[in-house]
Design a protein around this motif. Sequence first.
Motif, PDB file in Angstrom:
ATOM      1  N   ARG A  96      48.723  33.876 -14.500  1.00 46.57           N
ATOM      2  CA  ARG A  96      48.615  33.625 -15.942  1.00 46.57           C
ATOM      3  C   ARG A  96      49.359  34.703 -16.720  1.00 46.57           C
ATOM      4  O   ARG A  96      49.115  35.899 -16.545  1.00 46.57           O
ATOM      5  CB  ARG A  96      47.139  33.581 -16.342  1.00 46.57           C
ATOM      6  CG  ARG A  96      46.888  32.924 -17.638  1.00 46.57           C
ATOM      7  CD  ARG A  96      45.591  32.105 -17.649  1.00 46.57           C
ATOM      8  NE  ARG A  96      44.564  32.536 -16.742  1.00 46.57           N
ATOM      9  CZ  ARG A  96      43.466  33.195 -17.120  1.00 46.57           C
ATOM     10  NH1 ARG A  96      43.278  33.506 -18.376  1.00 46.57           N
ATOM     11  NH2 ARG A  96      42.544  33.520 -16.232  1.00 46.57           N
ATOM     12  N   ASN A  97      50.253  34.239 -17.567  1.00 44.59           N
ATOM     13  CA  ASN A  97      51.045  35.171 -18.383  1.00 44.59           C
ATOM     14  C   ASN A  97      50.350  35.418 -19.715  1.00 44.59           C
ATOM     15  O   ASN A  97      50.251  34.535 -20.549  1.00 44.59           O
ATOM     16  CB  ASN A  97      52.444  34.578 -18.604  1.00 44.59           C
ATOM     17  CG  ASN A  97      53.214  35.330 -19.676  1.00 44.59           C
ATOM     18  OD1 ASN A  97      53.044  36.540 -19.843  1.00 44.59           O
ATOM     19  ND2 ASN A  97      54.060  34.622 -20.410  1.00 44.59           N
ATOM     20  N   GLU A  98      49.897  36.655 -19.925  1.00 41.90           N
ATOM     21  CA  GLU A  98      49.254  36.995 -21.200  1.00 41.90           C
ATOM     22  C   GLU A  98      50.026  38.116 -21.887  1.00 41.90           C
ATOM     23  O   GLU A  98      49.495  38.829 -22.745  1.00 41.90           O
ATOM     24  CB  GLU A  98      47.793  37.404 -20.967  1.00 41.90           C
ATOM     25  CG  GLU A  98      46.949  36.256 -20.426  1.00 41.90           C
ATOM     26  CD  GLU A  98      45.505  36.640 -20.147  1.00 41.90           C
ATOM     27  OE1 GLU A  98      45.148  37.822 -20.327  1.00 41.90           O
ATOM     28  OE2 GLU A  98      44.744  35.744 -19.739  1.00 41.90           O
ATOM     29  N   GLN A 154      48.936  41.253 -18.070  1.00 39.87           N
ATOM     30  CA  GLN A 154      48.646  41.575 -19.469  1.00 39.87           C
ATOM     31  C   GLN A 154      49.577  42.659 -20.015  1.00 39.87           C
ATOM     32  O   GLN A 154      49.386  43.117 -21.139  1.00 39.87           O
ATOM     33  CB  GLN A 154      47.188  42.009 -19.617  1.00 39.87           C
ATOM     34  CG  GLN A 154      46.222  40.852 -19.346  1.00 39.87           C
ATOM     35  CD  GLN A 154      44.775  41.233 -19.510  1.00 39.87           C
ATOM     36  OE1 GLN A 154      44.342  42.257 -19.004  1.00 39.87           O
ATOM     37  NE2 GLN A 154      44.012  40.402 -20.213  1.00 39.87           N
ATOM     38  N   ASP A 163      42.187  33.856  -9.550  1.00 36.03           N
ATOM     39  CA  ASP A 163      42.540  33.833 -10.964  1.00 36.03           C
ATOM     40  C   ASP A 163      43.262  35.159 -11.216  1.00 36.03           C
ATOM     41  O   ASP A 163      42.639  36.215 -11.235  1.00 36.03           O
ATOM     42  CB  ASP A 163      41.266  33.720 -11.810  1.00 36.03           C
ATOM     43  CG  ASP A 163      41.585  33.607 -13.292  1.00 36.03           C
ATOM     44  OD1 ASP A 163      42.775  33.552 -13.631  1.00 36.03           O
ATOM     45  OD2 ASP A 163      40.629  33.583 -14.097  1.00 36.03           O
ATOM     46  N   SER A 164      44.573  35.092 -11.349  1.00 40.54           N
ATOM     47  CA  SER A 164      45.356  36.327 -11.536  1.00 40.54           C
ATOM     48  C   SER A 164      46.097  36.265 -12.861  1.00 40.54           C
ATOM     49  O   SER A 164      46.439  35.179 -13.331  1.00 40.54           O
ATOM     50  CB  SER A 164      46.338  36.505 -10.370  1.00 40.54           C
ATOM     51  OG  SER A 164      47.124  35.359 -10.202  1.00 40.54           O
ATOM     52  N   ARG A 165      46.335  37.405 -13.442  1.00 39.22           N
ATOM     53  CA  ARG A 165      46.962  37.430 -14.757  1.00 39.22           C
ATOM     54  C   ARG A 165      47.805  38.684 -14.940  1.00 39.22           C
ATOM     55  O   ARG A 165      47.621  39.685 -14.235  1.00 39.22           O
ATOM     56  CB  ARG A 165      45.897  37.382 -15.842  1.00 39.22           C
ATOM     57  CG  ARG A 165      45.041  38.630 -15.911  1.00 39.22           C
ATOM     58  CD  ARG A 165      43.931  38.505 -16.911  1.00 39.22           C
ATOM     59  NE  ARG A 165      42.935  37.541 -16.464  1.00 39.22           N
ATOM     60  CZ  ARG A 165      41.934  37.108 -17.208  1.00 39.22           C
ATOM     61  NH1 ARG A 165      41.789  37.532 -18.435  1.00 39.22           N
ATOM     62  NH2 ARG A 165      41.044  36.272 -16.740  1.00 39.22           N
TER      63      ARG A 165
END
Lengths: 483, 333
Positions: free
Chosen positions: B140-142, B100, B96-98
């Motif tokens: 995941r783009n946050e 920020q 699970d990578s993101r």
Amino acid sequence: MILQLNHLHRKPAASTTQEVVDTLYALLEEGRLEREQFARLRVHLDWIQYRQNFRECVMATKATSDPRAESLPLEVHIDMRQVAPGALRDAILRNLMIGDDAPAPHQDAVFLEDFRSFRESIAWGFNRLYWHRLTDWEEFTGRDYEQALPGGKSDANHPVAVAHCVADFWTLLRDLENRKQLPEEIFVLEIGVGMGRRAGLWMDHFRALDAERGTKYYARLRFLLGDYSLATLERSRPAVKDHMELCSFIVLDALNPLKNLAFLRHKILHIHLTNVYDNLPDEEFARREGRLYAVQVRAYVPASDARRISEELGVAATDIPRTVNRLLEGGPDYLTDRRRGLAFWHEVWQAMRLEERLVSLEDLPDVALPPGLHQEQLEEALEGAPSEVRFHLSSGALESFQNTVPLLHPRGFLQVQDIFVTNFNEYRLGFHGPGKLDGSIVNWVNGVLLREVGERAGYDVHFAPFHYRPGSRTSVLYTTQRE
Amino acid sequence: MALPILPTTVVGSYSMPGWLERLKTEYYARRISRRDLDEIHDTAVKAAIKDQEMAGLDVITDGELRRDNMIDYFAERLPGVQIDHATKKFHYDFYDSRVQGKLPAGPLGLVEDFKFLRANTERETKFCVTGPHTLSKRIRNEHYPSEQEFAMDLARVMNPELKAIAKAGGHFIQVDEPYFSGFPEDFEWGVKALNLLVEGVEAKIAVHICYGNRYGKPSWEGSYKYLLPGILDAHVQQITLEFARRGGEDLELFRELPPRFELGIGVIDVKTQAVETPHQVAERIRKALEVIPAERLFILPDCGLLHLSRDVAFAKLSAMVEGTRFVRKELKH
């Protein structure tokens, strides 16, 4: 000695337990049971979950000789439902072969095979015969096989459950269409079709929903009914007669649907099975004091039953094994009197028992695990299990799963309705099978291992209780490809 | 280094041995050190190179055996990507990578892997990277207002690394963009991100687009129709596509492919353990030759060989090389 109380339905638990303990203490004090034997005894009460099963009221399971093991397991399984008053002591003595005057257990029994994995047992030959010659069996017993199911009907045909499945499927089709990825032909597969009622009901619902929403998917549907029994496929036809132009009837082995349907690899959008996994060849392992054992079985007909069969049907006891082989090869018609053939089949099946022994897995250099299950996965799954546990390997179910999911379209889903153990701790609550369901075998299915194998192969595997019928023990396994 | 006509190569990955999977898992369980794992990777990569050479391939990769999968290898190297290490159970699973915040620039360490490959084979090499569209779908783009902007920034950060690989002798770089097939609606901006990624990179660039090979299965189904005409805007010299498993129907779409493009055709189905015969391979190549001239054709498997056992992967590559030889002979006459 360890006394393990599993469950004692409708029995005064304390008095039952007391009787067993008193008997064993008495044997110890009389010197008929060695202190060393007593110390390593593990007594299971109440052992059996299915009322119809393959065990006698008292059954000892010993480990094969293993010089490396300091203490070999010595287990006694007692099914109090079967114990006649006053018979417990003799049954225990006989099974533990205690004392010089004690007869060896099953010494007069008629053995139908040598020790082997349950998966390889002749019991599965009877199971196969049952499905191939179902009409004959029903004719003999005078009842429909569905009447043998709990509640007298299959959960597969529950109308609300089927309607929900159809609605989910329609949503999937709609989503694919919106993405311009809906195939021209919409393939659906049902494996193990029973009387075809679920398939018929499913297509009824689908046609109605499609018409209501005006999506014109129904005409693109290709519904495949798959079963390894041609007789069963034939019986399913009337239930789907309104949709015949969409149906194909395919003889296939649930262990390997891919073999016959390879041309549909990655093309089937929905696959459904109900009460199939619990009827596929299985084997069992047990962990005792940190060591892993395979459970091997040997089918036999108890001496008293063999005598009775011999007298009633004119087959000498010594001829029973040979006659069984002929029965399994050619069916019940082999006798000049067909009725007698059917009776022989029925009587042997009713009487058949399985003797057991534990074989250390370290003695089996290349233990063949079911396809998709790696040794480290099994070890990992067992890390969270009770230290002393006996469990299904569900090898047939794992094999079927492995050979079914490649048929799924990348967005397709597999639904399996069955009785799953979803946590190893559930084995503390009783041991679930194998049992006899009419002329077939029924077993609970190890969902933990299915989940492990599924995840490693790139599928999410979820279990949900079948909440449509109160009291139902079945669950629904739902599988989709993991992104 | 001159290549023969109908050059053969892999898409990228080679068979992942079971023992390497177990050792990677041991590393995550902290039972072996990073140093040990690096040594193990070096050894495995050398073996993968040797196998490709023995099978007779003309262009060799490192087999991507250092990579857990096509996403995490890059996610771990991209500065600014946060990873939840607890989310991975099996090495092939995705973290699970993101993201920020804005991605900072920085080296990704890919050049060292390329140099290792270069040092261990005399043959022509190819180095493969996952493209910005595919990465933007899994990380995941946050932070960025849109996936497109995220992908463009990924391309900006990765571009210097590709230039460095080219400078180190990497004459042939392949960008993997399988997620184009799952999200054809993104294709227009996906090509823009691809172009930014390879801008100024002094190497031959291929783009590989398949229908997914996650756990050895397709992730989507459909047709390559969506590639045209948008793919003609891509600043690449080669397009490699999956044809063996899906059949050759889509080949016809590329009959008018401009001469500036080569076509890499998949002639080996990597989603089955059944090994093709050289004659099957030859037949697939002949079918492609009806559409595109031999001078612009490369021969490959449909996708990476990661999920095949080593003996099957080797046998498939050997059949591919043998089948290609059949056709080369025919072309000489």
